[in-house]
Design an enzyme around this catalytic site. Structure first.
Site, PDB file in Angstrom:
ATOM      1  N   LYS A  38      -5.910 -30.648 102.937  1.00  0.00           N
ATOM      2  CA  LYS A  38      -5.936 -31.699 103.966  1.00  0.00           C
ATOM      3  C   LYS A  38      -4.510 -32.063 104.402  1.00  0.00           C
ATOM      4  CE  LYS A  38      -6.211 -35.219 100.346  1.00  0.00           C
ATOM      5  NZ  LYS A  38      -7.150 -36.000  99.520  1.00  0.00           N
ATOM      6  N   ARG A 135     -14.271 -46.490  97.436  1.00  0.00           N
ATOM      7  CA  ARG A 135     -13.740 -46.073  98.741  1.00  0.00           C
ATOM      8  C   ARG A 135     -14.918 -45.547  99.558  1.00  0.00           C
ATOM      9  NH1 ARG A 135      -8.861 -41.715  98.924  1.00  0.00           N
ATOM     10  NH2 ARG A 135     -10.546 -40.287  98.340  1.00  0.00           N
ATOM     11  N   TYR A 263      23.627 -46.440 114.756  1.00  0.00           N
ATOM     12  CA  TYR A 263      23.063 -47.661 115.343  1.00  0.00           C
ATOM     13  C   TYR A 263      23.400 -48.890 114.509  1.00  0.00           C
ATOM     14  CZ  TYR A 263      20.176 -44.940 118.582  1.00  0.00           C
ATOM     15  OH  TYR A 263      19.733 -44.122 119.571  1.00  0.00           O
ATOM     16  N   MET A 312      16.071 -41.803 115.161  1.00  0.00           N
ATOM     17  CA  MET A 312      14.773 -41.159 115.362  1.00  0.00           C
ATOM     18  C   MET A 312      14.868 -39.647 115.150  1.00  0.00           C
ATOM     19  SD  MET A 312      12.204 -41.154 118.643  1.00  0.00           S
ATOM     20  CE  MET A 312      12.097 -42.936 118.747  1.00  0.00           C
TER      21      MET A 312
HETATM   22  C1  PLP Z   1      -7.004 -35.652  98.120  1.00  0.00           C
HETATM   23  C2  PLP Z   1      -8.140 -35.485  97.204  1.00  0.00           C
HETATM   24  C3  PLP Z   1      -8.047 -34.650  96.075  1.00  0.00           C
HETATM   25  C4  PLP Z   1      -6.746 -34.023  95.627  1.00  0.00           C
HETATM   26  O1  PLP Z   1      -6.021 -34.934  94.841  1.00  0.00           O
HETATM   27  P1  PLP Z   1      -4.617 -34.530  94.159  1.00  0.00           P
HETATM   28  O2  PLP Z   1      -4.226 -35.746  93.416  1.00  0.00           O
HETATM   29  O3  PLP Z   1      -3.686 -34.220  95.283  1.00  0.00           O
HETATM   30  O4  PLP Z   1      -4.885 -33.343  93.313  1.00  0.00           O
HETATM   31  C5  PLP Z   1      -9.192 -34.423  95.328  1.00  0.00           C
HETATM   32  N1  PLP Z   1     -10.363 -35.018  95.664  1.00  0.00           N
HETATM   33  C6  PLP Z   1     -10.481 -35.852  96.711  1.00  0.00           C
HETATM   34  C7  PLP Z   1     -11.801 -36.498  96.990  1.00  0.00           C
HETATM   35  C8  PLP Z   1      -9.376 -36.128  97.499  1.00  0.00           C
HETATM   36  O5  PLP Z   1      -9.494 -36.982  98.540  1.00  0.00           O
END
Ligand code: PLP
Length: 367
Positions: A38, A135, A263, A312
């Protein structure tokens, strides 16, 4: 985007494979592995990471459907779990054969309706249960309703059930975490008893793999560890650095005592100072908190502190004592320790430093 920017994030494919192998040797031979790509592969490049590891993993996970679509469009055929799908994206999820995490009745019902309309046959879905992170996820009390719904239809098939630990890196929270694992096992048992088949189950992220090896179940979800961070100094030293951020010196200026740099005139020279300007700034993910000597880069293997405020698109660093010229290479970071240092100075964690690296920075894979 035609990206010939001189500021480059190099991804070390061999280091990624080393890190994967490191975590694999912690697993039972039958435990499957899902790699989390991700947020552009934790700020790197998700499709490149996926191509590097695809022959060695069982699953990928992304947060949103468009991240999964990018992988499919790059030719990745491995199963892809979408962790945080939204109702608006369910049609795309099916179109690209992505596998949704159904975490609440709202999205579960919406997907079952879509599956019936299409119609889909045994379409792989995943169910997430909340065991304390609070969550997203179903509650254990939802199990009877979920099972009853699933038994009415063969449009979908539960490929896996999972949960997520809230504090797997924190050994002071062992009791809480063990409670999460036990609650999850109890939920799984309820589903297994009534569903008629046994989906895969998984709960461990990177720190979970390290600290709770007894809870590997059928699969683990490896994220930050693949990218070289173990959330633990000892573990991180076993891992290889995967992200190297580089740039070059655009210009060198000499400023005299009393003159200022940047700046708000935040840096005031107290002696003749050589300042090098580097084309990377807060829009690239270099936090303003690293200005005023809180952060540093390396030029010719020597640390050069950032002086004045981070702009920036640029930073200025003090190279008074460093032999260097315009055009020379600058290492923003090339080691996990440096990233951890930046995270510390920014009052954050390595995850945020990596994922903040903007898409403007060119990505390059070193094989
Ligand atoms: C991001 C995520 C992971 C990975 O977690 P790490 O700590 O980066 O290994 C695993 N499971 C879920 C549901 C996540 O959102």
């Amino acid at each position: 985007m035609n990206n010939n920017h001189v500021t480059v994030l190099e991804i070390d494919a061999k280091a990624v494979l080393h890190n994967l192998a490191y975590f694999k040797q912690k697993l039972q031979p039958t435990t499957k592995i899902l790699v989390v790509v991700k947020a552009f592969g934790y700020g790197s490049e998700s499709t490149e990471i996926a191509k590097i590891v695809q022959d060695h993993v069982d699953y990928f996970a992304v947060a949103y459907s468009n991240e999964g679509i990018a992988l499919r469009e790059a030719g990745i055929t491995t199963p892809i779990l979408v962790l945080n799908p939204q109702i608006q994206n369910l049609k795309d999820i099916v179109k690209y054969r992505l596998e949704p995490n159904l975490y609440s009745f709202k999205i579960f019902d919406a997907f079952l309706k879509l599956a019936d309309e299409e119609p889909l046959m045994n379409y792989p879905i995943h169910l997430k249960f909340n065991t304390g992170l609070n969550r997203v996820g179903f509650w254990h009390t939802d199990v009877p309703t979920i099972v009853a719904e699933l038994k009415k239809s063969n449009n979908v098939k539960v490929e896996s059930m999972f949960s997520h630990l809230a504090a797997s890196e924190d050994l002071n929270e062992q009791e809480f975490t063990t409670g999460q694992i036990n609650n999850f096992a109890y939920i799984v048992k309820q589903v297994y008893e009534h569903l008629g088949y046994q989906p895969m189950i998984h709960i461990l992220n990177t720190s979970g793999i390290i600290n709770y090896p007894q809870a590997q179940f059928d699969m683990v979800r490896l994220g930050i560890g693949l990218y070289g961070f173990g959330n633990d100094e000892q573990e991180t030293t076993q891992l290889k650095n995967t992200h190297t951020l580089k740039s070059i010196i655009s210009q060198i200026n000499i400023v005299q005592p009393g003159e200022t740099v940047g700046y708000n005139r935040a840096f005031v020279a107290s002696q003749p100072t050589r300042s090098a300007t580097i084309p990377i700034g807060h829009a690239d993910g270099i936090s303003r908190k690293l200005g005023n000597k809180n952060g540093f880069v390396f030029i010719n293997n020597q640390p050069a502190p950032i002086i004045g405020n981070v702009c920036m698109d640029m930073i200025m660093v003090d190279v008074t004592k460093i032999d260097c010229n315009e055009g020379d290479e600058v290492i923003i970071f090339n080691h996990q320790q440096h990233v951890e240092y930046m995270a510390h100075k920014c009052e954050t964690i390595s995850y945020e430093i990596l994922t903040a690296l903007s898409q403007r920075i060119k990505r390059l894979v070193k094989h």
